[in-house]
Design a protein around this motif. Sequence first.
Motif, PDB file in Angstrom:
ATOM      1  N   TYR A  57      13.846 -16.160 -33.039  1.00 33.38           N
ATOM      2  CA  TYR A  57      14.711 -16.732 -34.077  1.00 33.38           C
ATOM      3  C   TYR A  57      13.876 -17.565 -35.043  1.00 33.38           C
ATOM      4  O   TYR A  57      14.002 -17.452 -36.263  1.00 33.38           O
ATOM      5  CB  TYR A  57      15.779 -17.605 -33.402  1.00 33.38           C
ATOM      6  CG  TYR A  57      16.814 -18.190 -34.333  1.00 33.38           C
ATOM      7  CD1 TYR A  57      17.967 -17.487 -34.641  1.00 33.38           C
ATOM      8  CD2 TYR A  57      16.641 -19.456 -34.894  1.00 33.38           C
ATOM      9  CE1 TYR A  57      18.926 -18.017 -35.493  1.00 33.38           C
ATOM     10  CE2 TYR A  57      17.582 -19.992 -35.741  1.00 33.38           C
ATOM     11  CZ  TYR A  57      18.725 -19.273 -36.031  1.00 33.38           C
ATOM     12  OH  TYR A  57      19.663 -19.799 -36.882  1.00 33.38           O
TER      13      TYR A  57
ATOM     14  N   TYR B  30      22.302 -12.349 -43.795  1.00 37.72           N
ATOM     15  CA  TYR B  30      23.320 -12.805 -44.739  1.00 37.72           C
ATOM     16  C   TYR B  30      22.912 -14.046 -45.534  1.00 37.72           C
ATOM     17  O   TYR B  30      23.589 -14.414 -46.490  1.00 37.72           O
ATOM     18  CB  TYR B  30      24.621 -13.122 -43.977  1.00 37.72           C
ATOM     19  CG  TYR B  30      25.131 -11.960 -43.174  1.00 37.72           C
ATOM     20  CD1 TYR B  30      25.962 -10.998 -43.742  1.00 37.72           C
ATOM     21  CD2 TYR B  30      24.770 -11.800 -41.833  1.00 37.72           C
ATOM     22  CE1 TYR B  30      26.423  -9.920 -42.999  1.00 37.72           C
ATOM     23  CE2 TYR B  30      25.228 -10.723 -41.083  1.00 37.72           C
ATOM     24  CZ  TYR B  30      26.051  -9.792 -41.676  1.00 37.72           C
ATOM     25  OH  TYR B  30      26.510  -8.714 -40.948  1.00 37.72           O
ATOM     26  N   GLU B  31      21.815 -14.690 -45.145  1.00 36.60           N
ATOM     27  CA  GLU B  31      21.451 -15.933 -45.834  1.00 36.60           C
ATOM     28  C   GLU B  31      19.943 -16.135 -45.843  1.00 36.60           C
ATOM     29  O   GLU B  31      19.214 -15.537 -45.067  1.00 36.60           O
ATOM     30  CB  GLU B  31      22.101 -17.130 -45.141  1.00 36.60           C
ATOM     31  CG  GLU B  31      21.692 -17.320 -43.699  1.00 36.60           C
ATOM     32  CD  GLU B  31      22.401 -18.485 -43.031  1.00 36.60           C
ATOM     33  OE1 GLU B  31      21.704 -19.370 -42.509  1.00 36.60           O
ATOM     34  OE2 GLU B  31      23.645 -18.497 -43.034  1.00 36.60           O
TER      35      GLU B  31
ATOM     36  N   ALA C  61      22.253 -14.356 -32.694  1.00 38.60           N
ATOM     37  CA  ALA C  61      22.159 -15.408 -33.713  1.00 38.60           C
ATOM     38  C   ALA C  61      21.180 -15.038 -34.818  1.00 38.60           C
ATOM     39  O   ALA C  61      21.288 -15.513 -35.949  1.00 38.60           O
ATOM     40  CB  ALA C  61      21.739 -16.729 -33.060  1.00 38.60           C
ATOM     41  N   ARG C  62      20.210 -14.175 -34.499  1.00 35.97           N
ATOM     42  CA  ARG C  62      19.232 -13.754 -35.503  1.00 35.97           C
ATOM     43  C   ARG C  62      19.871 -13.004 -36.665  1.00 35.97           C
ATOM     44  O   ARG C  62      19.307 -12.950 -37.758  1.00 35.97           O
ATOM     45  CB  ARG C  62      18.191 -12.845 -34.867  1.00 35.97           C
ATOM     46  CG  ARG C  62      16.914 -13.544 -34.513  1.00 35.97           C
ATOM     47  CD  ARG C  62      15.880 -12.535 -34.071  1.00 35.97           C
ATOM     48  NE  ARG C  62      16.046 -12.137 -32.687  1.00 35.97           N
ATOM     49  CZ  ARG C  62      15.550 -11.023 -32.171  1.00 35.97           C
ATOM     50  NH1 ARG C  62      14.889 -10.184 -32.921  1.00 35.97           N
ATOM     51  NH2 ARG C  62      15.715 -10.754 -30.897  1.00 35.97           N
ATOM     52  N   SER C  63      21.033 -12.412 -36.437  1.00 39.77           N
ATOM     53  CA  SER C  63      21.669 -11.624 -37.493  1.00 39.77           C
ATOM     54  C   SER C  63      22.067 -12.473 -38.694  1.00 39.77           C
ATOM     55  O   SER C  63      22.311 -11.943 -39.775  1.00 39.77           O
ATOM     56  CB  SER C  63      22.895 -10.898 -36.943  1.00 39.77           C
ATOM     57  OG  SER C  63      23.881 -11.826 -36.520  1.00 39.77           O
ATOM     58  N   ARG C  64      22.107 -13.803 -38.527  1.00 37.37           N
ATOM     59  CA  ARG C  64      22.463 -14.662 -39.653  1.00 37.37           C
ATOM     60  C   ARG C  64      21.502 -14.484 -40.813  1.00 37.37           C
ATOM     61  O   ARG C  64      21.867 -14.658 -41.979  1.00 37.37           O
ATOM     62  CB  ARG C  64      22.498 -16.133 -39.235  1.00 37.37           C
ATOM     63  CG  ARG C  64      21.159 -16.696 -38.781  1.00 37.37           C
ATOM     64  CD  ARG C  64      21.179 -18.193 -38.618  1.00 37.37           C
ATOM     65  NE  ARG C  64      21.153 -18.868 -39.914  1.00 37.37           N
ATOM     66  CZ  ARG C  64      20.850 -20.148 -40.070  1.00 37.37           C
ATOM     67  NH1 ARG C  64      20.579 -20.890 -39.009  1.00 37.37           N
ATOM     68  NH2 ARG C  64      20.818 -20.681 -41.253  1.00 37.37           N
ATOM     69  N   PHE C  65      20.240 -14.112 -40.507  1.00 39.08           N
ATOM     70  CA  PHE C  65      19.244 -13.969 -41.564  1.00 39.08           C
ATOM     71  C   PHE C  65      19.505 -12.742 -42.439  1.00 39.08           C
ATOM     72  O   PHE C  65      18.907 -12.603 -43.499  1.00 39.08           O
ATOM     73  CB  PHE C  65      17.833 -13.909 -40.967  1.00 39.08           C
ATOM     74  CG  PHE C  65      17.442 -15.171 -40.252  1.00 39.08           C
ATOM     75  CD1 PHE C  65      17.427 -16.385 -40.925  1.00 39.08           C
ATOM     76  CD2 PHE C  65      17.107 -15.160 -38.911  1.00 39.08           C
ATOM     77  CE1 PHE C  65      17.074 -17.564 -40.270  1.00 39.08           C
ATOM     78  CE2 PHE C  65      16.756 -16.326 -38.252  1.00 39.08           C
ATOM     79  CZ  PHE C  65      16.738 -17.533 -38.939  1.00 39.08           C
TER      80      PHE C  65
END
Length: 282
Positions: free
Chosen positions: A106, A165-166, A159-163
């Motif tokens: 992450y 989108y942002e 949680a890594r998938s947030r990157f």
Amino acid sequence: MTASPSSSAQAAREALAVRLQHLRKDAGLSGKELSARCGWHPAKTTRIQKGDAPPSDTDIRAWCSACGADDQADDLIATARAVDSMYLEWRRLHKDGMRKVQEGWYALHGQTRVCRVYVSNVPPGFFQTPGFATALMGQITRFQGTPNDVTEAVAARVARSRFLYEGGHRYVVLMEESVLRYRTAEPDTMRGQLRHLLTVMPLASVSLGIIPFTAQRTVWPLEAFYLHDDTMAVVETLTAEIKVKQPRELADYAKAFTRLAETAVYGDAARDLIQAAIDTLE
């Protein structure tokens, strides 16, 4: 440290051995004299100087003391630890479970602006659904015989998938068609995973190419690798994670990625391959 199939790790290991050898020579000591001062067999000195045996922190401090170079011990120890981190066996990384490793990924993805990824076995972690990640990480835990903290590890991986989108990150992913077809999880879970790929494809941060079974190869199928900007490649083998930083090797991975990208299909053609894989699960 187990001998690495990566020349980056071996080259760094040999460079450390050369530094220690130079310390001995600068001190005017023979190998036997240094061994006597350190209180070990001369064969150990030979193995360290050849890069065949990684010196421990204690070994390095004894070596520096014998050479009258105590001021260099901390720097050499830091170098030795950096070499050791280039090649890490999964069982060692997962000795306390998988969560900490996922959290480490992450942090790395948070620092990476452009991540180029090639996979031939499973979708990259930042594309995985919770269900698929649970199935896969359960298999890995059972295979390795390491502590089971799959629930916590899955949460950290997802949680890594947030990157996506942002944060202005970019993910350029190449996936062998085999990744779509392998039954890595139960059919319902695989369907959900494949549909998720269709969901993330339109994101501005994502470029997803699929290399069809029928593509004329210019590069053979490879082990999964992640190119983080132009500074490091992380290669995943069955037994270990290898961090490649040597410029020549990085150039080879970048070259392979470019050639693989030329054989991939994108857009509607890629979506058709994903949908065809979903249809086989209906």
